[in-house]
Enzyme design. Sequence first.
Site, mmCIF file in Angstrom:
data_model
loop_
_atom_site.group_PDB
_atom_site.id
_atom_site.type_symbol
_atom_site.label_atom_id
_atom_site.label_comp_id
_atom_site.label_asym_id
_atom_site.label_seq_id
_atom_site.Cartn_x
_atom_site.Cartn_y
_atom_site.Cartn_z
ATOM 1 C CG ASP A 139 2.809 -9.146 0.505
ATOM 2 O OD1 ASP A 139 3.466 -10.262 0.714
ATOM 3 O OD2 ASP A 139 2.898 -8.706 -0.413
ATOM 4 C CG ASP B 23 13.984 -6.960 -2.446
ATOM 5 O OD1 ASP B 23 13.911 -8.103 -2.755
ATOM 6 O OD2 ASP B 23 13.796 -6.470 -1.289
#
Length: 245
Positions: free
Chosen positions: A15, A136
């Site tokens: 990330d 998500d």
Amino acid sequence: MSFKKDEMLIMPAVDIKNGKCVQLVQGEPGSEMVELENPELVAKHWEDLGARNIHVIDLDGTINGIASLDTIEKILNEISIPIQLGGGIRSLDYARQLLNLDIERLIIGTMGIQHPETITELSDEYGSDRIMISLDSKDNKVVIKGWREKIDKSPVELSSEFKEYGAGSILFTNVDVEGLLGGFYTDPVVELKESVDIPIVYSGGITTIDDIKKLNESGVDGIVIGSALYKDKIDLTEALKYQKR
């Protein structure tokens, strides 16, 4: 790298935020539990240990709407294995720019959920194998816009729709457990896997080798491991033994 029936692809997470490789707690800015310089060298480290695919999320794009294109290109130039990339993809033009950089799979979240025709358009242009929809989940409802807005549909309810729109695979992140290093719930993963016949990649709460064994048995096609690798809870070399069914 396409998904194979007899294996579960294991992908380390890289990330990126402010030019660094970070791990956040439940995606909250300022909650960095890991912060490393040179994300491209971090990705190369995972490649050297045997990873066959890297999962990259552009947190600058997700949080601030400012793409980290320079960092993405550095990662692409440093490693020889494919990456799947998501974060802050808010227009077809930017999606095409990334796909033309030879990103293997592009993860589309908010844009695809709010404008599913964009999934169809990109799948038609680049092939459905290169387009992944991100579902998500928080409290069993899909969340968008960096997990800040909830919509009144479950991942299972949305999953079948996106196969019809042309998505080639689904990234399912359980926000309830993401980044907490406390394990995960198997049932939501299995329920989603049973609801569609396109590949499912799971992310969120993977903390131990036993978690990887459970996911292998669940039939998911891939998993993303983040914090557990960086906090030495999981050894990647050991984890990779469970790519085969």
